[in-house]
Design an enzyme around this catalytic site. Sequence first.
Site, PDB file in Angstrom:
ATOM      1  N   ASP A   1      -8.358   3.911   1.004  1.00  0.00           N
ATOM      2  CA  ASP A   1      -7.320   4.014   1.960  1.00  0.00           C
ATOM      3  C   ASP A   1      -8.126   4.629   3.370  1.00  0.00           C
ATOM      4  O   ASP A   1      -8.739   5.581   3.421  1.00  0.00           O
ATOM      5  CB  ASP A   1      -6.284   4.921   1.529  1.00  0.00           C
ATOM      6  CG  ASP A   1      -5.497   5.551   2.446  1.00  0.00           C
ATOM      7  OD1 ASP A   1      -5.536   4.925   3.626  1.00  0.00           O
ATOM      8  OD2 ASP A   1      -4.636   6.231   2.126  1.00  0.00           O
TER       9      ASP A   1
ATOM     10  N   CYS B   1      -1.732   0.744   7.474  1.00  0.00           N
ATOM     11  CA  CYS B   1      -2.892   0.334   7.581  1.00  0.00           C
ATOM     12  C   CYS B   1      -3.546  -1.007   6.690  1.00  0.00           C
ATOM     13  O   CYS B   1      -3.956  -1.773   7.409  1.00  0.00           O
ATOM     14  CB  CYS B   1      -3.884   1.608   6.847  1.00  0.00           C
ATOM     15  SG  CYS B   1      -3.593   3.188   8.074  1.00  0.00           S
ATOM     16  N   ARG B   2      -3.469  -0.675   5.213  1.00  0.00           N
ATOM     17  CA  ARG B   2      -4.194  -1.751   4.606  1.00  0.00           C
ATOM     18  C   ARG B   2      -3.148  -3.068   4.351  1.00  0.00           C
ATOM     19  O   ARG B   2      -3.682  -4.010   4.689  1.00  0.00           O
ATOM     20  CB  ARG B   2      -4.598  -1.008   3.003  1.00  0.00           C
ATOM     21  CG  ARG B   2      -5.559  -0.320   3.151  1.00  0.00           C
ATOM     22  CD  ARG B   2      -5.809   0.437   1.833  1.00  0.00           C
ATOM     23  NE  ARG B   2      -4.751   1.349   1.645  1.00  0.00           N
ATOM     24  CZ  ARG B   2      -4.452   2.124   0.638  1.00  0.00           C
ATOM     25  NH1 ARG B   2      -5.268   2.097  -0.417  1.00  0.00           N
ATOM     26  NH2 ARG B   2      -3.288   3.050   0.474  1.00  0.00           N
ATOM     27  N   SER B   3      -1.672  -2.807   3.906  1.00  0.00           N
ATOM     28  CA  SER B   3      -1.173  -4.027   3.523  1.00  0.00           C
ATOM     29  C   SER B   3      -0.781  -4.963   4.574  1.00  0.00           C
ATOM     30  O   SER B   3      -0.600  -6.151   4.729  1.00  0.00           O
ATOM     31  CB  SER B   3       0.368  -3.679   2.853  1.00  0.00           C
ATOM     32  OG  SER B   3       0.867  -2.646   3.642  1.00  0.00           O
TER      33      SER B   3
ATOM     34  N   ASN C   1       2.240   1.240   4.501  1.00  0.00           N
ATOM     35  CA  ASN C   1       2.520  -0.014   5.083  1.00  0.00           C
ATOM     36  C   ASN C   1       2.129   0.009   6.277  1.00  0.00           C
ATOM     37  O   ASN C   1       2.635  -0.439   7.451  1.00  0.00           O
ATOM     38  CB  ASN C   1       3.902  -0.430   4.832  1.00  0.00           C
ATOM     39  CG  ASN C   1       4.264  -2.038   5.310  1.00  0.00           C
ATOM     40  OD1 ASN C   1       5.579  -2.270   5.896  1.00  0.00           O
ATOM     41  ND2 ASN C   1       3.200  -2.746   5.369  1.00  0.00           N
TER      42      ASN C   1
ATOM     43  N   CYS D   1       0.961  -1.299  -0.056  1.00  0.00           N
ATOM     44  CA  CYS D   1      -0.051   0.052  -0.158  1.00  0.00           C
ATOM     45  C   CYS D   1       0.708   1.321   0.116  1.00  0.00           C
ATOM     46  O   CYS D   1       1.926   1.195  -0.586  1.00  0.00           O
ATOM     47  CB  CYS D   1      -0.983   0.014   1.015  1.00  0.00           C
ATOM     48  SG  CYS D   1      -0.235  -0.140   2.786  1.00  0.00           S
TER      49      CYS D   1
HETATM   50  P1  4NP Z   1      -1.800   2.722   4.093  1.00  0.00           P
HETATM   51  O1  4NP Z   1      -2.546   4.150   4.716  1.00  0.00           O
HETATM   52  O2  4NP Z   1      -1.349   3.070   2.850  1.00  0.00           O
HETATM   53  O3  4NP Z   1      -2.914   1.851   3.926  1.00  0.00           O
HETATM   54  O4  4NP Z   1      -0.652   2.312   5.069  1.00  0.00           O
HETATM   55  C1  4NP Z   1      -1.766   5.265   4.716  1.00  0.00           C
HETATM   56  C2  4NP Z   1      -0.940   5.281   5.916  1.00  0.00           C
HETATM   57  C3  4NP Z   1       0.074   6.626   5.953  1.00  0.00           C
HETATM   58  C4  4NP Z   1      -0.084   7.611   5.166  1.00  0.00           C
HETATM   59  C5  4NP Z   1      -1.381   7.389   4.047  1.00  0.00           C
HETATM   60  C6  4NP Z   1      -1.947   6.318   3.871  1.00  0.00           C
HETATM   61  N1  4NP Z   1       0.382   8.602   5.301  1.00  0.00           N
HETATM   62  O5  4NP Z   1       0.155   9.839   4.474  1.00  0.00           O
HETATM   63  O6  4NP Z   1       1.192   9.063   6.200  1.00  0.00           O
END
Ligand code: 4NP
Length: 157
Positions: free
Chosen positions: A125, A15-17, A13, A10
């Site tokens: 997201d 939340c989703r992955s 790294n 993602c």
């Molecule tokens: P992820 O979510 O891609 O599912 O881990 C996010 C985590 C952090 C950020 C964006 C999306 N960020 O901008 O810090």
Amino acid sequence: MTRPAILFVCLGNICRSPLAEAAFRKAADAVGMDAIADSAGTAAYHVGSAPDPRSVETAQKHGVDIRHYRGRQLESTDFTRFTHIFAMDHQNLRNILAAAPSDSTAKIALLMDCVKGREGAAIADPYYDGEEHFGPTWKDVDAAAQALIATLQSTEA
Ligand code: 4NP
């Protein structure tokens, strides 16, 4: 069957992955599949960080402890170490394809391409949203994990 080595990717790294990795590990354990699983981000914002507390809680609800997972960024060796690299959304997919070295051997696709009827769909997201968005994220990654296991068990994988 070659030993599957699956990388879930993602943006951050956190939340989703990590949830996708957790759902896949749980599904693989359930059928006794010997598979490697990991996750990474296309961005370096959260390198070394534990998963988002909302992801930790969601995984816990489904019986997987992910508190020890740590964020890392996608790297060029991933493209030969892993048999499959799955993107959570279209922007991740574009970034993964752009980062792929010429000797890449991994199959690269959207994670939801694994699920019949959901091909081409992104996993939204949940980072900027409320806690209530993490349940649907789990549902998506779990559906994909189940479908992926079934595909890997079939001869065509
Ligand atoms: P992820 O979510 O891609 O599912 O881990 C996010 C985590 C952090 C950020 C964006 C999306 N960020 O901008 O810090």
